[in-house]
Design a protein around this motif. Structure first.
Motif, PDB file in Angstrom:
ATOM      1  N   UNK A  60       0.827  -1.210   0.000  1.00  0.00           N
ATOM      2  CA  UNK A  60       0.000   0.000   0.000  1.00  0.00           C
ATOM      3  C   UNK A  60       0.862   1.261   0.000  1.00  0.00           C
ATOM      4  N   UNK A  61       1.988   1.211   0.716  1.00  0.00           N
ATOM      5  CA  UNK A  61       2.892   2.364   0.751  1.00  0.00           C
ATOM      6  C   UNK A  61       3.448   2.649  -0.632  1.00  0.00           C
ATOM      7  N   UNK A  62       3.894   1.600  -1.322  1.00  0.00           N
ATOM      8  CA  UNK A  62       4.437   1.768  -2.670  1.00  0.00           C
ATOM      9  C   UNK A  62       3.357   2.279  -3.618  1.00  0.00           C
ATOM     10  N   UNK A  63       2.135   1.748  -3.479  1.00  0.00           N
ATOM     11  CA  UNK A  63       1.034   2.216  -4.320  1.00  0.00           C
ATOM     12  C   UNK A  63       0.784   3.710  -4.110  1.00  0.00           C
ATOM     13  N   UNK A  64       0.785   4.162  -2.851  1.00  0.00           N
ATOM     14  CA  UNK A  64       0.580   5.587  -2.559  1.00  0.00           C
ATOM     15  C   UNK A  64       1.689   6.439  -3.155  1.00  0.00           C
ATOM     16  N   UNK A  65       2.937   5.983  -3.036  1.00  0.00           N
ATOM     17  CA  UNK A  65       4.049   6.735  -3.608  1.00  0.00           C
ATOM     18  C   UNK A  65       3.906   6.829  -5.123  1.00  0.00           C
ATOM     19  N   UNK A  66       3.525   5.732  -5.771  1.00  0.00           N
ATOM     20  CA  UNK A  66       3.363   5.742  -7.227  1.00  0.00           C
ATOM     21  C   UNK A  66       2.242   6.680  -7.648  1.00  0.00           C
ATOM     22  N   UNK A  67       1.104   6.627  -6.948  1.00  0.00           N
ATOM     23  CA  UNK A  67      -0.008   7.523  -7.276  1.00  0.00           C
ATOM     24  C   UNK A  67       0.382   8.976  -7.078  1.00  0.00           C
ATOM     25  N   UNK A  68       1.148   9.258  -6.022  1.00  0.00           N
ATOM     26  CA  UNK A  68       1.601  10.617  -5.780  1.00  0.00           C
ATOM     27  C   UNK A  68       2.508  11.128  -6.887  1.00  0.00           C
TER      28      UNK A  68
ATOM     29  N   UNK B 279      -0.257  19.216  -6.655  1.00  0.00           N
ATOM     30  CA  UNK B 279       0.699  19.179  -5.549  1.00  0.00           C
ATOM     31  C   UNK B 279       0.052  18.712  -4.246  1.00  0.00           C
ATOM     32  N   UNK B 280      -1.199  19.114  -4.013  1.00  0.00           N
ATOM     33  CA  UNK B 280      -1.843  18.699  -2.767  1.00  0.00           C
ATOM     34  C   UNK B 280      -2.050  17.190  -2.732  1.00  0.00           C
ATOM     35  N   UNK B 281      -2.460  16.595  -3.856  1.00  0.00           N
ATOM     36  CA  UNK B 281      -2.606  15.144  -3.921  1.00  0.00           C
ATOM     37  C   UNK B 281      -1.257  14.453  -3.778  1.00  0.00           C
ATOM     38  N   UNK B 282      -0.229  15.014  -4.414  1.00  0.00           N
ATOM     39  CA  UNK B 282       1.110  14.448  -4.301  1.00  0.00           C
ATOM     40  C   UNK B 282       1.542  14.378  -2.846  1.00  0.00           C
TER      41      UNK B 282
END
Length: 232
Positions: free
Chosen positions: A17-25, A31-34
């Protein structure tokens, strides 16, 4: 179903999940979503480092905590730039005179401002004299004098904007009656702010040019004029 339960109840799901969040960012342009995805990804890494071993991996948890915390000031800054949350009723009313400013630019502009209530009649601008401040009328109670003509000014009018943009003396004399309220900006501070921020320079220039255009659209020539004779 058993596999899914075992997967989501295990520590491995947190790192995925952490990697998925980093990729989506990294894939978003906002910038706010990132920042939000990076913050959320760091939280999942903290959970992973806490549960992956028999005892929590405190050094890795501390590092991920610092990474997560580093996003918070930027998230707060972006929120302040895009939200009017926390503004007083007076500030919200003044904000209506800055239609092309985002809330952050307005806050930056007002940080250089002084809100004044005139206790006595005071001359803000004198025709032909270079002004020292840019003004914004906040109430009624202002008188404009030009070429022996007078007119009253209400709230929402910038004063001294032509001199500020083009240089030279004020094009009219403006007086504030006792009890009138106005906002004042020191011209030197405004010029310094514009020199340090191209976005603020553009926003201020557009704002004042629109104000000038609005005034010209509702004004009429005070004296009739004749076209030059046609040469035949």
């Amino acid at each position: 179903m058993t596999f899914m339960f075992e997967y989501f109840s295990g520590a491995a799901s947190f790192v995925h999940l952490a990697v998925l969040c980093y990729m989506l960012g990294l894939l978003t342009r906002k910038e706010l979503l990132l920042r939000g995805f990076l913050f959320l990804g760091s939280l999942f890494y903290i959970l992973y480092y806490y549960y992956i071993a028999e005892s929590p991996l405190w050094e890795a948890i501390a590092a991920s905590t610092l990474i997560a915390a580093s996003n918070l000031p930027v998230i707060y800054r972006i929120f302040r730039e895009r939200s009017t949350f926390g503004m007083t009723d007076e500030m919200l009313t003044l904000y209506q005179s800055f239609p092309n400013f985002n809330p952050g630019q307005f806050r930056q502009m007002m940080a250089q401002a002084e809100i004044v209530e005139a206790h006595d009649d005071v001359t803000l601008l004198e025709q032909g004299m270079p002004p020292s401040h840019l003004y914004l009328t906040n109430t009624n109670g202002f008188v404009l004098e030009r070429d022996h003509l007078q007119s009253d000014l209400g709230p929402g009018n910038f004063l001294g904007e032509i001199s500020f943009l083009l240089g030279g003396g004020a094009t009219a004399t403006v007086k504030a009656r006792a009890g009138a309220s106005y906002v004042a900006w020191d011209l030197g501070q405004l010029q310094s702010m514009m020199a340090n921020s191209s976005s603020m320079a553009n926003a201020i220039s557009v704002l004042l040019n629109k104000d000038i255009a609005r005034k010209l659209a509702v004004s009429f020539p005070s004296k009739p004029f004749a076209l030059p004779p046609t040469v035949t």
